[in-house]
Design a protein around this motif. Structure first.
Motif, PDB file in Angstrom:
ATOM      1  N   ARG A  85       0.993  -1.290   0.015  1.00  0.00           N
ATOM      2  CA  ARG A  85      -0.114   0.150  -0.020  1.00  0.00           C
ATOM      3  C   ARG A  85       0.861   1.349   0.080  1.00  0.00           C
ATOM      4  N   SER A  86       2.016   1.120   0.425  1.00  0.00           N
ATOM      5  CA  SER A  86       2.821   2.544   0.769  1.00  0.00           C
ATOM      6  C   SER A  86       4.109   2.420  -0.081  1.00  0.00           C
ATOM      7  N   ALA A  87       4.255   1.295  -0.697  1.00  0.00           N
ATOM      8  CA  ALA A  87       5.474   1.299  -1.650  1.00  0.00           C
ATOM      9  C   ALA A  87       5.469   2.205  -2.966  1.00  0.00           C
ATOM     10  N   PRO A  88       6.703   2.872  -3.041  1.00  0.00           N
ATOM     11  CA  PRO A  88       6.741   3.595  -4.158  1.00  0.00           C
ATOM     12  C   PRO A  88       6.837   2.757  -5.575  1.00  0.00           C
ATOM     13  N   SER A  89       6.641   3.672  -6.594  1.00  0.00           N
ATOM     14  CA  SER A  89       6.517   3.026  -8.005  1.00  0.00           C
ATOM     15  C   SER A  89       7.650   2.136  -8.419  1.00  0.00           C
ATOM     16  N   ASP A  90       9.049   2.584  -7.869  1.00  0.00           N
ATOM     17  CA  ASP A  90      10.194   1.952  -8.227  1.00  0.00           C
ATOM     18  C   ASP A  90      10.623   0.759  -7.596  1.00  0.00           C
ATOM     19  N   VAL A  91       9.732   0.150  -6.720  1.00  0.00           N
ATOM     20  CA  VAL A  91       9.829  -0.939  -6.087  1.00  0.00           C
ATOM     21  C   VAL A  91       8.573  -2.167  -5.989  1.00  0.00           C
ATOM     22  N   GLU A  92       8.838  -3.114  -5.665  1.00  0.00           N
ATOM     23  CA  GLU A  92       7.866  -4.403  -5.863  1.00  0.00           C
ATOM     24  C   GLU A  92       8.040  -5.216  -4.436  1.00  0.00           C
ATOM     25  N   VAL A  93       6.997  -5.532  -3.795  1.00  0.00           N
ATOM     26  CA  VAL A  93       6.782  -6.267  -2.385  1.00  0.00           C
ATOM     27  C   VAL A  93       6.370  -7.576  -2.954  1.00  0.00           C
ATOM     28  N   GLU A  94       7.362  -8.711  -2.669  1.00  0.00           N
ATOM     29  CA  GLU A  94       7.186  -9.916  -2.983  1.00  0.00           C
ATOM     30  C   GLU A  94       7.244 -10.858  -1.626  1.00  0.00           C
ATOM     31  N   ARG A  95       6.837 -11.937  -1.949  1.00  0.00           N
ATOM     32  CA  ARG A  95       6.539 -12.939  -0.766  1.00  0.00           C
ATOM     33  C   ARG A  95       7.159 -14.452  -1.165  1.00  0.00           C
ATOM     34  N   GLU A  96       8.155 -14.996  -0.178  1.00  0.00           N
ATOM     35  CA  GLU A  96       8.533 -16.171  -0.243  1.00  0.00           C
ATOM     36  C   GLU A  96       9.243 -16.549  -1.865  1.00  0.00           C
ATOM     37  N   MET A  97      10.091 -15.845  -2.164  1.00  0.00           N
ATOM     38  CA  MET A  97      10.899 -15.953  -3.561  1.00  0.00           C
ATOM     39  C   MET A  97      12.269 -16.371  -3.264  1.00  0.00           C
ATOM     40  N   THR A  98      13.057 -17.151  -3.878  1.00  0.00           N
ATOM     41  CA  THR A  98      14.256 -17.617  -3.611  1.00  0.00           C
ATOM     42  C   THR A  98      15.250 -16.236  -3.991  1.00  0.00           C
ATOM     43  N   GLU A 124      15.057 -18.133   1.027  1.00  0.00           N
ATOM     44  CA  GLU A 124      13.820 -17.680   0.555  1.00  0.00           C
ATOM     45  C   GLU A 124      12.989 -16.897   1.782  1.00  0.00           C
ATOM     46  N   PRO A 125      13.408 -15.452   1.827  1.00  0.00           N
ATOM     47  CA  PRO A 125      12.941 -14.606   2.776  1.00  0.00           C
ATOM     48  C   PRO A 125      11.256 -14.858   2.715  1.00  0.00           C
ATOM     49  N   ASP A 126      10.722 -14.374   3.836  1.00  0.00           N
ATOM     50  CA  ASP A 126       9.295 -14.489   4.027  1.00  0.00           C
ATOM     51  C   ASP A 126       8.681 -13.439   3.208  1.00  0.00           C
ATOM     52  N   VAL A 127       9.385 -12.040   3.287  1.00  0.00           N
ATOM     53  CA  VAL A 127       9.077 -11.028   2.340  1.00  0.00           C
ATOM     54  C   VAL A 127      10.187 -10.347   1.886  1.00  0.00           C
ATOM     55  N   LEU A 128       9.865  -9.890   0.728  1.00  0.00           N
ATOM     56  CA  LEU A 128      10.890  -9.079  -0.029  1.00  0.00           C
ATOM     57  C   LEU A 128      10.752  -7.805  -0.620  1.00  0.00           C
ATOM     58  N   VAL A 129      11.351  -6.699  -0.481  1.00  0.00           N
ATOM     59  CA  VAL A 129      11.282  -5.582  -1.356  1.00  0.00           C
ATOM     60  C   VAL A 129      12.228  -5.374  -2.160  1.00  0.00           C
ATOM     61  N   VAL A 130      11.892  -5.584  -3.502  1.00  0.00           N
ATOM     62  CA  VAL A 130      12.987  -5.679  -4.696  1.00  0.00           C
ATOM     63  C   VAL A 130      12.931  -4.351  -5.490  1.00  0.00           C
ATOM     64  N   ARG A 131      14.091  -4.032  -6.094  1.00  0.00           N
ATOM     65  CA  ARG A 131      13.680  -3.094  -7.251  1.00  0.00           C
ATOM     66  C   ARG A 131      12.890  -3.366  -8.400  1.00  0.00           C
ATOM     67  N   ALA A 132      12.164  -2.489  -8.783  1.00  0.00           N
ATOM     68  CA  ALA A 132      10.972  -2.788  -9.709  1.00  0.00           C
ATOM     69  C   ALA A 132      11.742  -3.313 -11.002  1.00  0.00           C
ATOM     70  N   GLU A 133      12.828  -2.815 -11.520  1.00  0.00           N
ATOM     71  CA  GLU A 133      13.278  -3.506 -12.734  1.00  0.00           C
ATOM     72  C   GLU A 133      13.877  -4.823 -12.551  1.00  0.00           C
ATOM     73  N   ALA A 134      14.065  -5.580 -11.258  1.00  0.00           N
ATOM     74  CA  ALA A 134      14.394  -6.728 -11.210  1.00  0.00           C
ATOM     75  C   ALA A 134      13.231  -7.394 -11.331  1.00  0.00           C
ATOM     76  N   ALA A 135      11.865  -7.247 -11.025  1.00  0.00           N
ATOM     77  CA  ALA A 135      10.951  -7.890 -11.422  1.00  0.00           C
ATOM     78  C   ALA A 135      10.424  -8.118 -12.869  1.00  0.00           C
ATOM     79  N   THR A 136      10.839  -8.975 -13.537  1.00  0.00           N
ATOM     80  CA  THR A 136      11.067  -9.211 -14.994  1.00  0.00           C
ATOM     81  C   THR A 136       9.650  -9.435 -15.672  1.00  0.00           C
ATOM     82  N   ASP A 137       9.078 -10.726 -15.046  1.00  0.00           N
ATOM     83  CA  ASP A 137       7.899 -11.316 -15.670  1.00  0.00           C
ATOM     84  C   ASP A 137       7.249 -12.224 -14.581  1.00  0.00           C
TER      85      ASP A 137
END
Length: 204
Positions: A69-82, A92-105
């Protein structure tokens, strides 16, 4: 006179893979057939997930929803990813905040350590030592700038979030806050999240 019979050997329902002499690598983690969901690679060993407690699942939901809900547009919030830390470590962290460009597909199965701004571990009884000790050390060594450790506290078993920031000189995490009722911080972005027991029990 009856003949002697021998019982057929009991065959295991599932044969676990025999580890190589030098341990597994991250390539094995993604190519070995039949691994259970959420298998991690820690120091060349495969670590299998145990059944989750409701606290664990609900806390992940609460954090993912609140961060999204509060994340800026240049990041993505993911769950349980290697996350690939090195050749022998793919936790595999339970929650991850990653740079948006790293979330490819949507077929993506992993991130690199350099993609992360934040890794979160919600402590489980079977993984306390990994969540509190080995994983934070590995995340820090890999340069992940922020780490949160989530546990339960008090007689009412309410959530507690310990917030850490990376000291780039020592490559270790420094505790910057312990949050019981409200998680209000400005790093890695502005976050103001209700983490009370009532919030955890509340349906989204």
């Amino acid at each position: 006179m009856g003949g002697i019979t021998t019982a057929e050997p009991v065959k295991a329902a599932h044969q676990w893979p025999v580890p190589p002499q030098d341990g597994y690598t991250v390539d094995d983690l993604f190519t070995l057939p039949g691994l259970p969901p959420h298998t991690e690679l820690i120091d060349g060993s495969l670590v299998f997930a145990r059944p989750q407690r409701r606290f664990h699942a609900r806390m992940i939901d609460l954090l993912v929803t609140g961060l999204s809900r509060s994340a800026p547009s240049d990041v993505e919030v993911e769950r349980e990813m290697t996350v690939i830390l090195d050749r022998r470590n793919g936790p595999e962290p339970d929650v991850l905040v990653v740079r948006a460009e790293a979330a490819t597909d949507l077929e993506q199965t992993r991130f690199q350590a350099s993609d992360l701004l934040l890794a979160v571990e919600v402590v489980s009884p079977d993984s306390e030592a990994r969540d509190r000790e080995s994983k934070p050390q590995k995340y820090a060594a890999a340069g992940i700038p922020n780490f949160w450790l989530v546990e339960v506290a008090g007689s009412d078993r309410h959530p507690v979030v310990r917030v850490y920031e990376l000291d780039p000189l020592s490559k270790s995490y420094k505790l910057t806050g312990i949050h019981h009722d409200r998680l209000k911080i400005s790093v890695p972005f502005t976050i103001d999240l209700d983490i009370t027991l009532d919030a955890l029990k509340r349906r989204a």
